[in-house]
Write a protein that holds these residues in place. Structure first.
Motif, PDB file in Angstrom:
ATOM      1  N   ALA A  85      21.040 -45.212 -19.812  1.00 48.19           N
ATOM      2  CA  ALA A  85      22.221 -44.853 -19.025  1.00 48.19           C
ATOM      3  C   ALA A  85      21.856 -43.838 -17.947  1.00 48.19           C
ATOM      4  CB  ALA A  85      23.331 -44.313 -19.924  1.00 48.19           C
ATOM      5  N   GLU A  86      21.017 -42.854 -18.289  1.00 48.75           N
ATOM      6  CA  GLU A  86      20.567 -41.883 -17.287  1.00 48.75           C
ATOM      7  C   GLU A  86      19.808 -42.569 -16.159  1.00 48.75           C
ATOM      8  OE1 GLU A  86      18.288 -38.662 -18.937  1.00 48.75           O
ATOM      9  OE2 GLU A  86      20.055 -37.723 -19.835  1.00 48.75           O
ATOM     10  N   ALA A  87      18.966 -43.524 -16.512  1.00 46.57           N
ATOM     11  CA  ALA A  87      18.204 -44.249 -15.490  1.00 46.57           C
ATOM     12  C   ALA A  87      19.139 -45.016 -14.557  1.00 46.57           C
ATOM     13  CB  ALA A  87      17.205 -45.198 -16.150  1.00 46.57           C
ATOM     14  N   VAL A  88      20.176 -45.616 -15.117  1.00 49.22           N
ATOM     15  CA  VAL A  88      21.143 -46.349 -14.295  1.00 49.22           C
ATOM     16  C   VAL A  88      21.936 -45.377 -13.428  1.00 49.22           C
ATOM     17  CG1 VAL A  88      23.206 -47.830 -14.340  1.00 49.22           C
ATOM     18  CG2 VAL A  88      21.281 -48.316 -15.872  1.00 49.22           C
ATOM     19  N   VAL A  89      22.342 -44.243 -13.994  1.00 42.63           N
ATOM     20  CA  VAL A  89      23.067 -43.229 -13.220  1.00 42.63           C
ATOM     21  C   VAL A  89      22.198 -42.741 -12.066  1.00 42.63           C
ATOM     22  CG1 VAL A  89      23.970 -40.865 -13.291  1.00 42.63           C
ATOM     23  CG2 VAL A  89      24.647 -42.498 -15.048  1.00 42.63           C
ATOM     24  N   ALA A  90      20.920 -42.492 -12.334  1.00 40.02           N
ATOM     25  CA  ALA A  90      20.004 -42.024 -11.281  1.00 40.02           C
ATOM     26  C   ALA A  90      19.849 -43.069 -10.184  1.00 40.02           C
ATOM     27  CB  ALA A  90      18.642 -41.684 -11.885  1.00 40.02           C
ATOM     28  N   ARG A  91      19.773 -44.315 -10.573  1.00 38.98           N
ATOM     29  CA  ARG A  91      19.537 -45.403  -9.617  1.00 38.98           C
ATOM     30  C   ARG A  91      20.793 -45.819  -8.865  1.00 38.98           C
ATOM     31  NH1 ARG A  91      18.169 -49.898 -12.951  1.00 38.98           N
ATOM     32  NH2 ARG A  91      20.362 -50.440 -12.830  1.00 38.98           N
ATOM     33  N   ASP A  92      21.912 -45.976  -9.602  1.00 35.70           N
ATOM     34  CA  ASP A  92      23.116 -46.579  -9.026  1.00 35.70           C
ATOM     35  C   ASP A  92      24.283 -45.611  -8.853  1.00 35.70           C
ATOM     36  OD1 ASP A  92      21.655 -48.931  -9.290  1.00 35.70           O
ATOM     37  OD2 ASP A  92      22.654 -49.529 -11.142  1.00 35.70           O
ATOM     38  N   GLY A  93      24.220 -44.454  -9.513  1.00 37.38           N
ATOM     39  CA  GLY A  93      25.343 -43.528  -9.515  1.00 37.38           C
ATOM     40  C   GLY A  93      26.240 -43.793 -10.707  1.00 37.38           C
ATOM     41  N   ALA A  94      26.958 -42.773 -11.132  1.00 34.96           N
ATOM     42  CA  ALA A  94      27.823 -42.903 -12.308  1.00 34.96           C
ATOM     43  C   ALA A  94      28.984 -43.854 -12.046  1.00 34.96           C
ATOM     44  CB  ALA A  94      28.342 -41.531 -12.721  1.00 34.96           C
ATOM     45  N   ALA A  97      28.984 -35.855  -9.254  1.00 39.70           N
ATOM     46  CA  ALA A  97      29.994 -36.700  -8.613  1.00 39.70           C
ATOM     47  C   ALA A  97      30.990 -37.223  -9.654  1.00 39.70           C
ATOM     48  CB  ALA A  97      29.329 -37.862  -7.881  1.00 39.70           C
ATOM     49  N   ALA A  98      30.483 -37.604 -10.821  1.00 34.69           N
ATOM     50  CA  ALA A  98      31.372 -38.092 -11.886  1.00 34.69           C
ATOM     51  C   ALA A  98      32.289 -36.974 -12.367  1.00 34.69           C
ATOM     52  CB  ALA A  98      30.547 -38.645 -13.048  1.00 34.69           C
ATOM     53  N   LEU A  99      31.753 -35.766 -12.477  1.00 36.61           N
ATOM     54  CA  LEU A  99      32.554 -34.622 -12.921  1.00 36.61           C
ATOM     55  C   LEU A  99      33.678 -34.326 -11.935  1.00 36.61           C
ATOM     56  CD1 LEU A  99      29.677 -32.296 -14.114  1.00 36.61           C
ATOM     57  CD2 LEU A  99      31.389 -33.371 -15.566  1.00 36.61           C
ATOM     58  N   ALA A 100      33.398 -34.498 -10.661  1.00 37.89           N
ATOM     59  CA  ALA A 100      34.411 -34.234  -9.639  1.00 37.89           C
ATOM     60  C   ALA A 100      35.591 -35.187  -9.767  1.00 37.89           C
ATOM     61  CB  ALA A 100      33.792 -34.340  -8.245  1.00 37.89           C
ATOM     62  N   GLN A 101      35.346 -36.356 -10.330  1.00 37.81           N
ATOM     63  CA  GLN A 101      36.396 -37.376 -10.406  1.00 37.81           C
ATOM     64  C   GLN A 101      37.055 -37.483 -11.772  1.00 37.81           C
ATOM     65  OE1 GLN A 101      34.752 -41.088  -8.982  1.00 37.81           O
ATOM     66  NE2 GLN A 101      33.683 -40.053  -7.324  1.00 37.81           N
ATOM     67  N   ASP A 102      36.574 -36.752 -12.756  1.00 39.22           N
ATOM     68  CA  ASP A 102      37.077 -36.927 -14.122  1.00 39.22           C
ATOM     69  C   ASP A 102      37.416 -35.570 -14.740  1.00 39.22           C
ATOM     70  OD1 ASP A 102      37.168 -37.201 -17.000  1.00 39.22           O
ATOM     71  OD2 ASP A 102      36.181 -39.140 -16.792  1.00 39.22           O
ATOM     72  N   ALA A 103      38.699 -35.304 -14.888  1.00 35.72           N
ATOM     73  CA  ALA A 103      39.155 -34.020 -15.438  1.00 35.72           C
ATOM     74  C   ALA A 103      38.663 -33.810 -16.865  1.00 35.72           C
ATOM     75  CB  ALA A 103      40.677 -33.947 -15.381  1.00 35.72           C
ATOM     76  N   GLY A 104      38.557 -34.862 -17.641  1.00 35.47           N
ATOM     77  CA  GLY A 104      38.073 -34.735 -19.011  1.00 35.47           C
ATOM     78  C   GLY A 104      36.636 -34.274 -19.064  1.00 35.47           C
TER      79      GLY A 104
END
Length: 195
Positions: A16-25, A109-116
């Motif tokens: 999942a980290e590799a995909v996040v690094a490559r494609d974004g969350a 970027a994911a944190l900016a979009q997700d309050a949880g």
């Protein structure tokens, strides 16, 4: 009797980290994670029912690893004063590994979009700030040092600026100097010049 677990949960999180690094969350999919890990999508779904649950687990693991590293650095100071903030400064002497920089940037970027997800980070920050304040001889100095340290790390994590190694080391020494500072909270803020 249930099936024996074959795939390690950490291997799925690594993928999942590799995909996040490559494609974004935002563009992470369970299919992409399964492909990256070389497993079936059903195996990913076994531990993580949704994309949101998978991203949450990636964030949780990153926070746990960061906390463990900072705790180890604090413990290495063997009871020295202001150990919590000084341990964090010592930990920051080792910059983010290059292979994790893209992950950190995309998780921000994911944190900016997700309050949880932000809530998880906010609780962690509250705990860290409480611990370093309680441990500090000069709580305000320790807080200022922490703000400076986190600013440095955030600028690097967001890929806004990178200091040369010698300058970065000097900045960390100066942040360490701030730990015992006794700031004047009554000093006035600057005022604009009137014409």
């Amino acid at each position: 009797m249930g099936r024996k677990r074959i795939v390690d949960r950490d291997a799925v999180l690594d993928a999942a980290e590799a995909v996040v690094a490559r494609d974004g969350a935002a563009r992470l999919t369970l299919d992409a994670v399964a492909e990256q890990a070389g497993i079936g999508k059903a195996t990913v779904l076994y531990d993580f029912k949704t994309k949101a649950a998978l991203i949450d687990a990636v964030v949780e693991r990153a926070v746990a690893r960061d906390n463990a590293f900072n705790t180890a650095m604090t413990q290495s100071l063997d009871g020295q004063g202001d150990a919590v903030i000084r341990g964090r400064i010592l930990a920051a002497a080792t910059p983010l590994p290059d292979d994790f920089r893209a992950v950190a940037l995309n998780l921000c970027a994911a944190l900016a979009q997700d309050a949880g997800l932000r809530g998880r980070i906010q609780e962690n920050q509250k705990t860290v700030i409480g611990a370093l304040t309680a441990d500090a001889a000069s709580p305000r100095g320790a807080q200022l040092a922490y703000l400076a340290l986190e600013g440095l790390k955030l600028l690097e994590a967001l890929d806004y600026h990178a200091w040369p190694a010698d300058e970065r080391a000097r900045i960390l020494r100066e942040i360490n100097w701030l730990v015992t500072a006794k700031p004047d909270g009554d000093a006035p803020l600057p005022s604009p010049k009137t014409t």
